[in-house]
Scaffold this active site. Structure first.
Site, PDB file in Angstrom:
ATOM      1  N   VAL A 136      63.877  65.471  38.916  1.00 37.20           N
ATOM      2  CA  VAL A 136      63.093  64.316  38.470  1.00 37.20           C
ATOM      3  C   VAL A 136      62.875  64.584  36.982  1.00 37.20           C
ATOM      4  O   VAL A 136      62.056  65.416  36.615  1.00 37.20           O
ATOM      5  CB  VAL A 136      61.767  64.181  39.246  1.00 37.20           C
ATOM      6  CG1 VAL A 136      60.944  63.025  38.698  1.00 37.20           C
ATOM      7  CG2 VAL A 136      62.053  63.971  40.734  1.00 37.20           C
ATOM      8  N   PRO A 137      63.650  63.915  36.125  1.00 39.50           N
ATOM      9  CA  PRO A 137      63.892  64.353  34.739  1.00 39.50           C
ATOM     10  C   PRO A 137      62.765  64.097  33.738  1.00 39.50           C
ATOM     11  O   PRO A 137      62.900  63.303  32.810  1.00 39.50           O
ATOM     12  CB  PRO A 137      65.151  63.575  34.366  1.00 39.50           C
ATOM     13  CG  PRO A 137      65.020  62.300  35.149  1.00 39.50           C
ATOM     14  CD  PRO A 137      64.400  62.707  36.454  1.00 39.50           C
ATOM     15  N   CYS A 138      61.660  64.820  33.876  1.00 37.21           N
ATOM     16  CA  CYS A 138      60.548  64.648  32.941  1.00 37.21           C
ATOM     17  C   CYS A 138      60.941  65.062  31.521  1.00 37.21           C
ATOM     18  O   CYS A 138      60.279  64.657  30.565  1.00 37.21           O
ATOM     19  CB  CYS A 138      59.307  65.391  33.420  1.00 37.21           C
ATOM     20  SG  CYS A 138      59.558  67.101  33.855  1.00 37.21           S
ATOM     21  N   HIS A 139      62.026  65.804  31.369  1.00 36.70           N
ATOM     22  CA  HIS A 139      62.498  66.150  30.024  1.00 36.70           C
ATOM     23  C   HIS A 139      62.973  64.918  29.257  1.00 36.70           C
ATOM     24  O   HIS A 139      63.081  64.961  28.038  1.00 36.70           O
ATOM     25  CB  HIS A 139      63.603  67.206  30.090  1.00 36.70           C
ATOM     26  CG  HIS A 139      64.816  66.788  30.864  1.00 36.70           C
ATOM     27  ND1 HIS A 139      64.885  66.892  32.244  1.00 36.70           N
ATOM     28  CD2 HIS A 139      65.998  66.264  30.464  1.00 36.70           C
ATOM     29  CE1 HIS A 139      66.061  66.458  32.652  1.00 36.70           C
ATOM     30  NE2 HIS A 139      66.760  66.067  31.594  1.00 36.70           N
ATOM     31  N   ARG A 140      63.204  63.810  29.949  1.00 40.58           N
ATOM     32  CA  ARG A 140      63.669  62.577  29.301  1.00 40.58           C
ATOM     33  C   ARG A 140      62.531  61.709  28.776  1.00 40.58           C
ATOM     34  O   ARG A 140      62.780  60.633  28.249  1.00 40.58           O
ATOM     35  CB  ARG A 140      64.516  61.764  30.279  1.00 40.58           C
ATOM     36  CG  ARG A 140      65.787  62.476  30.695  1.00 40.58           C
ATOM     37  CD  ARG A 140      66.626  61.644  31.640  1.00 40.58           C
ATOM     38  NE  ARG A 140      67.693  62.472  32.195  1.00 40.58           N
ATOM     39  CZ  ARG A 140      68.247  62.281  33.373  1.00 40.58           C
ATOM     40  NH1 ARG A 140      67.845  61.284  34.147  1.00 40.58           N
ATOM     41  NH2 ARG A 140      69.195  63.083  33.800  1.00 40.58           N
TER      42      ARG A 140
END
Length: 184
Positions: free
Chosen positions: A147-151
């Site tokens: 779940v790409p919270c880095h984005r």
């Protein structure tokens, strides 16, 4: 089965080496439930204690478990640049309410190689002006990378914070072609 004939919760886990350091993955029969950055022995042990307290049941190290094998395969392909998304069952039991709503929108609505601002993501879930609350949701993400919270970045072009550390966030965004790769 426990002594009352009920299915006991079983959480399988493994530590996997990646380009951003060791990740601990944990899964229940419902899907991947947790990804933990920088999974040294001490970090792993604290994460396992938290999982035991939150989920109960039995925690078993088993990288070959069918519950984890596909997640490990997909993560390896992602870090090799061969995979741009994850197709895994996810167990959302470590997230609830607004945080879960934001994380689900992030997982489905912000594709590989793109970014979204905290405020924009808040607007997508019907909470314009909720940028800080989105930041809190990102900080509580139990499934980073997948779940790409880095984005999620700042609206002024700043990279923003990251539970795995800003350098890890930079590496993930560079892998996805959003930022140039670090020179050294």
């Amino acid at each position: 089965m426990d002594s009352l004939g009920q299915d006991e919760q079983r959480v399988v886990w493994a530590v996997v080496g990646t380009d951003i350091g060791p990740l601990m993955l944990a899964a229940t029969r419902n899907g991947l439930v947790n990804v933990v950055f920088h999974a040294s022995d001490a970090v792993r042990d604290r994460a396992l204690q938290r999982l035991a307290a939150r989920l109960g049941g039995r925690l078993v190290e088993d990288a070959d478990s069918p519950l984890l094998a596909e997640a490990i395969r997909q993560l390896r392909a992602y870090f090799a640049g061969e995979r741009h998304g994850f197709d895994l069952p996810l167990d959302w039991s470590l997230s609830s309410g607004f945080n879960r709503q934001v994380l689900r929108e992030l997982a489905s609505g912000v594709p590989y190689g793109s970014v979204v601002g905290y405020g924009d993501l808040a607007g997508r879930v019907g909470q314009p002006g909720g940028a800080q609350a989105v930041g809190t949701a990102m900080g509580s993400n139990p499934l980073p990378v997948v779940v790409p919270c880095h984005r999620v970045v700042e609206s002024d072009g700043g990279i923003g914070g990251f539970g795995g550390g800003v350098e890890t966030k930079r590496k993930l965004l560079a892998l996805e072609g959003v930022l140039p790769a670090p020179l050294f």
